[in-house]
Design an enzyme around this catalytic site. Structure first.
Site, PDB file in Angstrom:
ATOM      1  N   ASN A  11       0.864  -1.188   0.000  1.00 52.62           N
ATOM      2  CA  ASN A  11       0.000   0.000   0.000  1.00 52.62           C
ATOM      3  C   ASN A  11       0.906   1.245   0.000  1.00 52.62           C
ATOM      4  OD1 ASN A  11      -1.473   2.238   0.935  1.00 52.62           O
ATOM      5  ND2 ASN A  11      -2.966   0.919   1.956  1.00 52.62           N
ATOM      6  N   LYS A  14       0.423   3.809   2.811  1.00 53.19           N
ATOM      7  CA  LYS A  14       0.985   3.360   4.090  1.00 53.19           C
ATOM      8  C   LYS A  14       2.523   3.402   4.039  1.00 53.19           C
ATOM      9  CE  LYS A  14      -0.698  -0.586   6.026  1.00 53.19           C
ATOM     10  NZ  LYS A  14      -0.639  -2.058   6.262  1.00 53.19           N
ATOM     11  N   ASP A  71       0.287  -4.184  10.125  1.00 56.06           N
ATOM     12  CA  ASP A  71      -1.100  -4.558   9.858  1.00 56.06           C
ATOM     13  C   ASP A  71      -1.949  -3.663  10.729  1.00 56.06           C
ATOM     14  OD1 ASP A  71      -2.687  -6.431   8.205  1.00 56.06           O
ATOM     15  OD2 ASP A  71      -3.632  -6.828  10.130  1.00 56.06           O
ATOM     16  N   PHE A 158      -5.264   8.809   3.902  1.00 56.01           N
ATOM     17  CA  PHE A 158      -5.777   7.734   3.045  1.00 56.01           C
ATOM     18  C   PHE A 158      -6.821   6.927   3.826  1.00 56.01           C
ATOM     19  CE2 PHE A 158      -3.755   3.855   4.788  1.00 56.01           C
ATOM     20  CZ  PHE A 158      -2.839   4.416   5.661  1.00 56.01           C
ATOM     21  N   TYR A 160      -9.609   5.332   5.803  1.00 58.79           N
ATOM     22  CA  TYR A 160     -10.733   5.836   6.594  1.00 58.79           C
ATOM     23  C   TYR A 160     -10.447   7.204   7.215  1.00 58.79           C
ATOM     24  CZ  TYR A 160     -12.371   0.982   6.250  1.00 58.79           C
ATOM     25  OH  TYR A 160     -12.789  -0.245   5.784  1.00 58.79           O
ATOM     26  N   ARG A 187      -0.367   4.454  13.975  1.00 55.82           N
ATOM     27  CA  ARG A 187       0.902   4.114  13.307  1.00 55.82           C
ATOM     28  C   ARG A 187       2.050   4.916  13.904  1.00 55.82           C
ATOM     29  NH1 ARG A 187      -1.066   4.406   8.879  1.00 55.82           N
ATOM     30  NH2 ARG A 187      -1.557   2.198   8.783  1.00 55.82           N
TER      31      ARG A 187
HETATM   32  P1  ITT Z   1      -0.296  -4.017   3.111  1.00 54.85           P
HETATM   33  O1  ITT Z   1      -0.942  -5.214   3.749  1.00 54.85           O
HETATM   34  O2  ITT Z   1       0.435  -4.364   1.864  1.00 54.85           O
HETATM   35  O3  ITT Z   1       0.558  -3.232   4.058  1.00 54.85           O
HETATM   36  P2  ITT Z   1      -3.026  -3.017   3.128  1.00 54.85           P
HETATM   37  O4  ITT Z   1      -3.673  -1.729   2.735  1.00 54.85           O
HETATM   38  O5  ITT Z   1      -3.699  -4.295   2.650  1.00 54.85           O
HETATM   39  O6  ITT Z   1      -1.486  -3.001   2.656  1.00 54.85           O
HETATM   40  P3  ITT Z   1      -3.723  -3.733   5.813  1.00 54.85           P
HETATM   41  O7  ITT Z   1      -4.047  -5.129   5.455  1.00 54.85           O
HETATM   42  O8  ITT Z   1      -2.965  -3.462   7.081  1.00 54.85           O
HETATM   43  O9  ITT Z   1      -2.860  -3.035   4.678  1.00 54.85           O
HETATM   44  O10 ITT Z   1      -5.076  -2.898   5.817  1.00 54.85           O
HETATM   45  C1  ITT Z   1      -5.098  -1.672   6.403  1.00 54.85           C
HETATM   46  C2  ITT Z   1      -6.366  -0.940   5.971  1.00 54.85           C
HETATM   47  O11 ITT Z   1      -6.886  -0.259   7.135  1.00 54.85           O
HETATM   48  C3  ITT Z   1      -6.009   0.149   4.958  1.00 54.85           C
HETATM   49  O12 ITT Z   1      -6.148  -0.314   3.641  1.00 54.85           O
HETATM   50  C4  ITT Z   1      -6.996   1.248   5.322  1.00 54.85           C
HETATM   51  O13 ITT Z   1      -8.224   0.977   4.711  1.00 54.85           O
HETATM   52  C5  ITT Z   1      -7.152   1.076   6.832  1.00 54.85           C
HETATM   53  N1  ITT Z   1      -6.181   1.930   7.549  1.00 54.85           N
HETATM   54  C6  ITT Z   1      -5.062   1.523   8.223  1.00 54.85           C
HETATM   55  N2  ITT Z   1      -4.380   2.574   8.710  1.00 54.85           N
HETATM   56  C7  ITT Z   1      -5.060   3.659   8.330  1.00 54.85           C
HETATM   57  C8  ITT Z   1      -4.843   5.030   8.501  1.00 54.85           C
HETATM   58  O14 ITT Z   1      -3.768   5.509   9.132  1.00 54.85           O
HETATM   59  N3  ITT Z   1      -5.746   5.871   7.999  1.00 54.85           N
HETATM   60  C9  ITT Z   1      -6.816   5.417   7.349  1.00 54.85           C
HETATM   61  N4  ITT Z   1      -7.092   4.137   7.112  1.00 54.85           N
HETATM   62  C10 ITT Z   1      -6.218   3.252   7.599  1.00 54.85           C
END
Ligand code: ITT
Length: 205
Positions: A11, A14, A71, A158, A160, A187
Site C-alpha cells: 500500500n 501506508k 497490519d 488515506f 478511513y 501508526r
Molecule cells: P499491506 O498489507 O500491503 O501493508 P493493506 O492496505 O492491505 O497493505 P492492511 O491489510 O494493514 O494493509 O489494511 C489496512 C487498511 O486499514 C487500509 O487499507 C486502510 O483501509 C485502513 N487503515 C489503516 N491505517 C489507516 C490510517 O492511518 N488511515 C486510514 N485508514 C487506515
C-alpha cells in the site's frame, strides 16, 4: 556496508507514512517499489499481530533482508469491532477507500455521535533473517481512540482518514497535516516504539 531495512507494504499510502516515521535511522530504508515485483502474501491471520508478522516474515524471507511490516485497521464498537482485520477489503475485494467509507457511513447511519466510538489499531512487526539459528522478531502496537464522523471530511491521508475524528479533536485525520496525524495516530505510536528498538539495533550493528 550499509544496512538495508525493507518496508513490507504493497500500500503506497501506508509505505509513504512508514518511510517518514522511520526517517533518521542509521540504515538505508527501501520499499517494495524499489525491488522486483512480488505478489503480496494472503493475510489469513485472525489478529493484527498475526498478519503483521506474516507479512514481515514473508518479505524478509523473499528478499533476504530485515523487514518491517504493519497490519492495521479500524475497529468500530457499534459493529462489534468490524471492519477490524478486514478493513482494507470491507466493501469487497478490490474496493476503493471511498467504497469502504460509504459502506461504513451507511452501517452507522442509525447511530448518534456518542454511539460512534471507534479506534485505529496498528501492529508493527520487524523480522530479520536468521544469522544463526533463529530470526530476530520484534512486535509493537499502537492505538488511537475516536469517533466515526457523520460524513466524510478532508482530503489528506488515506483509507478511513476522512471519517475518523480522534478523541479530543474536532477535525478528521484527513483534515490534518501528515505531521499532526503522526503525533497521535496508531501508526505514529507503534512506530515510535519500533524506531526506538531499531535505533538500538542499528547502533549496535
Ligand atoms: P499491506 O498489507 O500491503 O501493508 P493493506 O492496505 O492491505 O497493505 P492492511 O491489510 O494493514 O494493509 O489494511 C489496512 C487498511 O486499514 C487500509 O487499507 C486502510 O483501509 C485502513 N487503515 C489503516 N491505517 C489507516 C490510517 O492511518 N488511515 C486510514 N485508514 C487506515
Amino acid at each position: 556496508m550499509t544496512n538495508k531495512l525493507l518496508i513490507g507494504s504493497a500500500n503506497q499510502d501506508k509505505a509513504r507514512e512508514l518511510t517518514s516515521l522511520l526517517a533518521g535511522l542509521d540504515c538505508e530504508v527501501c520499499s517494495l517499489a524499489d525491488l522486483t515485483d512480488v505478489d503480496a502474501p494472503e493475510e489469513n491471520g485472525s489478529t493484527f499481530a498475526d498478519n503483521a508478522l506474516l507479512k514481515a516474515t514473508f518479505y524478509s524471507k523473499h528478499f533476504g533482508l530485515p523487514c518491517v511490516a504493519d497490519d492495521s485497521g479500524l475497529c468500530v464498537d457499534a459493529l462489534n469491532g468490524a471492519p477490524g482485520v478486514y478493513s482494507a477489503r470491507y466493501a469487497g475485494e478490490g474496493c476503493s477507500y471511498a467504497d469502504n467509507n460509504e459502506k461504513l457511513l451507511d452501517a452507522l447511519a442509525p447511530y448518534l455521535w456518542h454511539e460512534r466510538t471507534a479506534r485505529f489499531v496498528c501492529c508493527a512487526a520487524f523480522v530479520a533473517p536468521a544469522e544463526d539459528a533463529e530470526a530476530t522478531v520484534h512486535v509493537e502496537e499502537g492505538t488511537v481512540e475516536g469517533y466515526i464522523a457523520m460524513e466524510a471530511y478532508g482530503k489528506n491521508g488515506f483509507g478511513y482518514d476522512p471519517v475518523f475524528v480522534p478523541k479530543g479533536s474536532d477535525v478528521t485525520f484527513a483534515e490534518m497535516t501528515a505531521a499532526e496525524k503522526h503525533t497521535i495516530s496508531h501508526r505514529g505510536r507503534a512506530f515510535d516504539k519500533m524506531a526506538a528498538f531499531l535505533r538500538e539495533r542499528y547502533a549496535a550493528v
